[in-house]
Write a protein that holds these residues in place. Structure first.
Motif, PDB file in Angstrom:
ATOM      1  N   ALA A 219       6.436  -6.005   3.970  1.00 13.69           N
ATOM      2  CA  ALA A 219       5.621  -6.306   2.790  1.00 13.69           C
ATOM      3  C   ALA A 219       4.123  -6.183   3.105  1.00 13.69           C
ATOM      4  CB  ALA A 219       5.943  -7.698   2.270  1.00 13.69           C
ATOM      5  N   MET A 220       3.797  -5.492   4.180  1.00 16.74           N
ATOM      6  CA  MET A 220       2.405  -5.288   4.607  1.00 16.74           C
ATOM      7  C   MET A 220       1.664  -6.620   4.785  1.00 16.74           C
ATOM      8  SD  MET A 220       1.176  -1.734   2.714  1.00 16.74           S
ATOM      9  CE  MET A 220      -0.145  -2.579   1.933  1.00 16.74           C
ATOM     10  N   GLN A 221       2.248  -7.514   5.571  1.00 12.89           N
ATOM     11  CA  GLN A 221       1.634  -8.808   5.834  1.00 12.89           C
ATOM     12  C   GLN A 221       1.740  -9.152   7.310  1.00 12.89           C
ATOM     13  OE1 GLN A 221       4.219 -11.179   3.393  1.00 12.89           O
ATOM     14  NE2 GLN A 221       2.842 -11.096   1.635  1.00 12.89           N
ATOM     15  N   PHE A 222       0.660  -9.720   7.834  1.00  8.96           N
ATOM     16  CA  PHE A 222       0.715 -10.388   9.122  1.00  8.96           C
ATOM     17  C   PHE A 222       1.101 -11.833   8.838  1.00  8.96           C
ATOM     18  CE2 PHE A 222      -2.547  -7.205  10.677  1.00  8.96           C
ATOM     19  CZ  PHE A 222      -1.745  -6.637  11.665  1.00  8.96           C
ATOM     20  N   ASP A 223       1.751 -12.487   9.781  1.00  7.67           N
ATOM     21  CA  ASP A 223       2.128 -13.886   9.568  1.00  7.67           C
ATOM     22  C   ASP A 223       0.994 -14.852   9.868  1.00  7.67           C
ATOM     23  OD1 ASP A 223       2.227 -13.610  12.360  1.00  7.67           O
ATOM     24  OD2 ASP A 223       3.968 -14.924  12.580  1.00  7.67           O
TER      25      ASP A 223
ATOM     26  N   TYR B  52     -15.355 -11.242  14.397  1.00  6.34           N
ATOM     27  CA  TYR B  52     -14.382 -10.226  14.801  1.00  6.34           C
ATOM     28  C   TYR B  52     -13.219 -10.256  13.823  1.00  6.34           C
ATOM     29  CZ  TYR B  52     -16.991 -10.206  19.157  1.00  6.34           C
ATOM     30  OH  TYR B  52     -17.992 -10.124  20.089  1.00  6.34           O
ATOM     31  N   ARG B  53     -12.641  -9.067  13.587  1.00  4.86           N
ATOM     32  CA  ARG B  53     -11.498  -8.944  12.686  1.00  4.86           C
ATOM     33  C   ARG B  53     -10.390  -8.176  13.378  1.00  4.86           C
ATOM     34  NH1 ARG B  53     -11.288 -12.027   8.387  1.00  4.86           N
ATOM     35  NH2 ARG B  53     -10.276 -10.483   7.097  1.00  4.86           N
TER      36      ARG B  53
ATOM     37  N   GLN C 194      -5.301  -7.870   7.434  1.00  2.00           N
ATOM     38  CA  GLN C 194      -6.389  -8.194   8.349  1.00  2.00           C
ATOM     39  C   GLN C 194      -6.601  -9.695   8.417  1.00  2.00           C
ATOM     40  OE1 GLN C 194     -10.601  -7.509   7.036  1.00  2.00           O
ATOM     41  NE2 GLN C 194      -9.625  -5.966   5.754  1.00  2.00           N
ATOM     42  N   GLY C 195      -7.301 -10.097   9.472  1.00  2.00           N
ATOM     43  CA  GLY C 195      -7.596 -11.509   9.651  1.00  2.00           C
ATOM     44  C   GLY C 195      -8.732 -11.683  10.637  1.00  2.00           C
TER      45      GLY C 195
END
Length: 151
Positions: free
Chosen positions: A34-38, A130-131, A144-145
């Motif tokens: 689902a194009m998500q990082f946890d 930073y990203r 992204q995060g």
């Protein structure tokens, strides 16, 4: 408490401390179909000289359809790196060769895959923004995060 018991207790505390210190320099993040990082934020203490990042893909789709990687840069360079990476192609994990704006990155993986990278954070500024993001075309805007170095 006997001397032997004290010695065992000290050894146990020392080993626990060393284990905790080693683990705080190792991060794991999972991406999905689902194009998500946890995670939206990853942080490490400034005392880490190197960081190991473990990327797992919990989905089922192949990397040609829903591949993910993990890229680290300064916040202001995310879009430019992702745009330049599209022309680099899948074989180069959508990262332009020699791109000095890229601080670290993993290979692109597909569903069920995993990869790791160990990189130095020495010289990075704990006050900088930073990203981390996925450079697979079209993913970076959503996936992204923040990467935080705790002073």
């Amino acid at each position: 408490m006997t001397n032997f018991t004290k010695m065992i207790a000290i050894m146990a505390l020392t080993l626990t401390s060393l284990h905790a210190q080693a683990n705080e320099c190792e991060l794991t993040i999972t991406a999905n179909d689902a194009m998500q990082f946890d995670k939206k934020t990853l942080s490490v203490p400034a005392t880490c000289k190197e960081v190991t990042l473990n990327l797992k893909h919990s989905g089922n789709l192949p990397k040609t359809a829903m591949g993910h990687n993990w890229v680290l840069s300064t916040a202001e360079n995310v879009q430019a790196i992702a745009t330049d990476g599209m022309s680099a192609g899948a074989d180069k994990s959508y990262i332009k060769a020699g791109d000095e704006r890229v601080l670290a990155y993993t290979d692109v993986i597909g569903g069920g895959g995993a990869t790791s990278i160990t990189f130095s954070i020495e010289g990075l500024d704990s006050t900088a923004a930073y990203r981390f993001f996925c450079s697979f075309p079209g993913h970076w805007a959503i996936m992204q995060g923040s990467f935080v170095i705790e002073a």
